[in-house]
Design an enzyme around this catalytic site. Structure first.
Site, mmCIF file in Angstrom:
data_model
loop_
_atom_site.group_PDB
_atom_site.id
_atom_site.type_symbol
_atom_site.label_atom_id
_atom_site.label_comp_id
_atom_site.label_asym_id
_atom_site.label_seq_id
_atom_site.Cartn_x
_atom_site.Cartn_y
_atom_site.Cartn_z
ATOM 1 N N ARG A 75 20.592 20.166 -1.637
ATOM 2 C CA ARG A 75 21.303 19.570 -2.776
ATOM 3 C C ARG A 75 21.731 18.137 -2.473
ATOM 4 O O ARG A 75 22.188 17.809 -1.384
ATOM 5 C CB ARG A 75 22.534 20.411 -3.087
ATOM 6 C CG ARG A 75 23.414 19.804 -4.171
ATOM 7 C CD ARG A 75 24.283 20.821 -4.808
ATOM 8 N NE ARG A 75 25.350 21.276 -3.942
ATOM 9 C CZ ARG A 75 26.243 22.191 -4.310
ATOM 10 N NH1 ARG A 75 26.146 22.765 -5.498
ATOM 11 N NH2 ARG A 75 27.199 22.549 -3.498
ATOM 12 N N ARG A 114 30.868 29.196 3.692
ATOM 13 C CA ARG A 114 31.186 29.290 2.256
ATOM 14 C C ARG A 114 30.581 30.560 1.647
ATOM 15 O O ARG A 114 31.198 31.212 0.810
ATOM 16 C CB ARG A 114 30.681 28.047 1.515
ATOM 17 C CG ARG A 114 31.536 26.813 1.817
ATOM 18 C CD ARG A 114 30.844 25.522 1.404
ATOM 19 N NE ARG A 114 30.609 25.412 -0.004
ATOM 20 C CZ ARG A 114 29.621 24.706 -0.549
ATOM 21 N NH1 ARG A 114 28.771 24.035 0.221
ATOM 22 N NH2 ARG A 114 29.487 24.642 -1.838
ATOM 23 N N ARG A 128 38.190 32.280 -8.230
ATOM 24 C CA ARG A 128 37.401 32.713 -7.078
ATOM 25 C C ARG A 128 38.047 33.909 -6.386
ATOM 26 O O ARG A 128 37.476 34.461 -5.461
ATOM 27 C CB ARG A 128 37.313 31.578 -6.072
ATOM 28 C CG ARG A 128 36.025 30.742 -6.176
ATOM 29 C CD ARG A 128 36.180 29.602 -5.209
ATOM 30 N NE ARG A 128 34.989 29.012 -4.732
ATOM 31 C CZ ARG A 128 34.422 27.912 -5.228
ATOM 32 N NH1 ARG A 128 34.892 27.378 -6.328
ATOM 33 N NH2 ARG A 128 33.377 27.382 -4.654
ATOM 34 N N ARG A 133 26.875 16.375 -0.061
ATOM 35 C CA ARG A 133 28.269 16.774 0.155
ATOM 36 C C ARG A 133 28.438 17.207 1.598
ATOM 37 O O ARG A 133 27.579 17.908 2.132
ATOM 38 C CB ARG A 133 28.599 17.965 -0.759
ATOM 39 C CG ARG A 133 28.997 17.563 -2.149
ATOM 40 C CD ARG A 133 29.090 18.733 -3.070
ATOM 41 N NE ARG A 133 29.861 19.870 -2.558
ATOM 42 C CZ ARG A 133 30.133 20.953 -3.273
ATOM 43 N NH1 ARG A 133 29.716 21.045 -4.528
ATOM 44 N NH2 ARG A 133 30.824 21.954 -2.761
ATOM 45 N N LYS A 151 25.815 27.330 -11.188
ATOM 46 C CA LYS A 151 26.899 27.293 -12.176
ATOM 47 C C LYS A 151 27.192 25.871 -12.636
ATOM 48 O O LYS A 151 27.321 25.602 -13.817
ATOM 49 C CB LYS A 151 28.226 27.840 -11.585
ATOM 50 C CG LYS A 151 28.141 29.201 -10.961
ATOM 51 C CD LYS A 151 29.537 29.680 -10.507
ATOM 52 C CE LYS A 151 30.242 28.800 -9.483
ATOM 53 N NZ LYS A 151 29.624 28.768 -8.162
HETATM 54 P P1 AMP Z 1 32.587 24.029 -5.152
HETATM 55 O O1 AMP Z 1 32.240 22.636 -5.507
HETATM 56 O O2 AMP Z 1 32.893 24.906 -6.339
HETATM 57 O O3 AMP Z 1 31.578 24.664 -4.226
HETATM 58 O O4 AMP Z 1 33.972 23.950 -4.338
HETATM 59 C C1 AMP Z 1 34.068 23.234 -3.128
HETATM 60 C C2 AMP Z 1 35.256 23.728 -2.322
HETATM 61 O O5 AMP Z 1 36.463 23.527 -3.067
HETATM 62 C C3 AMP Z 1 35.252 25.217 -1.997
HETATM 63 O O6 AMP Z 1 34.478 25.523 -0.846
HETATM 64 C C4 AMP Z 1 36.744 25.486 -1.778
HETATM 65 O O7 AMP Z 1 37.170 25.000 -0.509
HETATM 66 C C5 AMP Z 1 37.387 24.594 -2.839
HETATM 67 N N1 AMP Z 1 37.585 25.309 -4.117
HETATM 68 C C6 AMP Z 1 37.006 25.039 -5.323
HETATM 69 N N2 AMP Z 1 37.422 25.890 -6.266
HETATM 70 C C7 AMP Z 1 38.275 26.742 -5.661
HETATM 71 C C8 AMP Z 1 39.026 27.883 -6.098
HETATM 72 N N3 AMP Z 1 38.982 28.298 -7.369
HETATM 73 N N4 AMP Z 1 39.797 28.517 -5.176
HETATM 74 C C9 AMP Z 1 39.873 28.093 -3.901
HETATM 75 N N5 AMP Z 1 39.184 27.056 -3.417
HETATM 76 C C10 AMP Z 1 38.387 26.378 -4.281
#
Ligand code: AMP
Length: 211
Positions: free
Chosen positions: A125, A169, A89, A158, A14
């Site tokens: 990644r 996750r 989410r 990361r 994404k």
């Molecule tokens: P991502 O980079 O999208 O994988 O997000 C990294 C982390 O940020 C996730 O594992 C969550 O802990 C938090 N996070 C990001 N977006 C959301 C969301 N919409 N709702 C809840 N937690 C989020």
């Protein structure tokens, strides 16, 4: 506002696709994960509140996330084409977005990828610490090891891409995903995409869809 939400597991591509749409096709891209990481790096209050959840691979509470995204969308004018990457989410987040923006969520695109591919993508990644450009040591390596092709910044992993956190996750994603897909399917806004294909192939498909 014309909002497209990108749904899909961590590692489904994404972010990569949304960044390209923003760079080359004039979309505004909001990644809630990137926004939270920036807030943590700056020591902002929301970053402090989110950190323990992110480190464990858990979701940050809905109320915080809704506040964050509302603040980002508020200043935009009506003609803006927006891609939301990583939000919503959960169903309460999707409901809040609809309440806030009324009928402007135009479509939800689900990036479907087999689990084994997700694990390979996430653990391989690397991202540029300066510009955020994503790479993958197995599939999309940088020209020079450890260095960003775009800006020369240093590539880092990361901390939540460590294998144990990745597994958590993916579990968290699976626990919310069916309900979220049903939410958009029931209003006729859901399109499923085979996202296990090369980046350029998926990008062409998206450009056609978002025309
Ligand atoms: P991502 O980079 O999208 O994988 O997000 C990294 C982390 O940020 C996730 O594992 C969550 O802990 C938090 N996070 C990001 N977006 C959301 C969301 N919409 N709702 C809840 N937690 C989020």
């Amino acid at each position: 506002m014309d909002i497209t939400v990108f749904l899909g597991a961590p590692g489904s591509g994404k972010g990569t696709q949304a960044k390209r749409l923003a760079q080359a096709h004039g979309f505004r891209h909001f990644s809630t994960g990137d926004m939270l990481r920036a807030a943590m790096a700056e020591g902002a209050e929301i970053g402090k509140k989110a950190k323990s959840f992110i480190d464990r691979g858990e979701l940050v509470p809905d109320a915080l996330m809704i506040e964050l995204i509302e603040g980002a969308l508020e200043p935009l004018d009506d003609n803006t084409r927006v891609v939301l990457d990583g939000f919503p989410r959960t169903v309460p987040q999707a409901e809040a977005l609809d309440e806030k923006t009324l009928t402007t969520v135009r479509r939800a695109l689900y990036f479907k990828v087999p689990t084994h591919t997700l694990i390979e993508r996430l653990t391989g990644r690397r991202i540029c610490e300066k510009c955020g450009e994503p790479f993958n040591i197995a599939f999309v390596p940088p020209k020079v090891r450890g260095i960003c092709d775009r800006c020369g910044g240093k590539l880092i992993q990361r901390s939540d891409d460590a294998e144990a956190v990745v597994r958590r996750r993916l579990e968290v994603f699976a626990s919310q995903n069916d309900q979220l897909l049903s939410y958009y399917k029931n209003v006729g806004k859901l399109t499923e995409l085979d996202a296990g294909v090369p980046v350029a192939v998926l990008q062409d498909k998206l450009i056609q869809l978002l025309r």
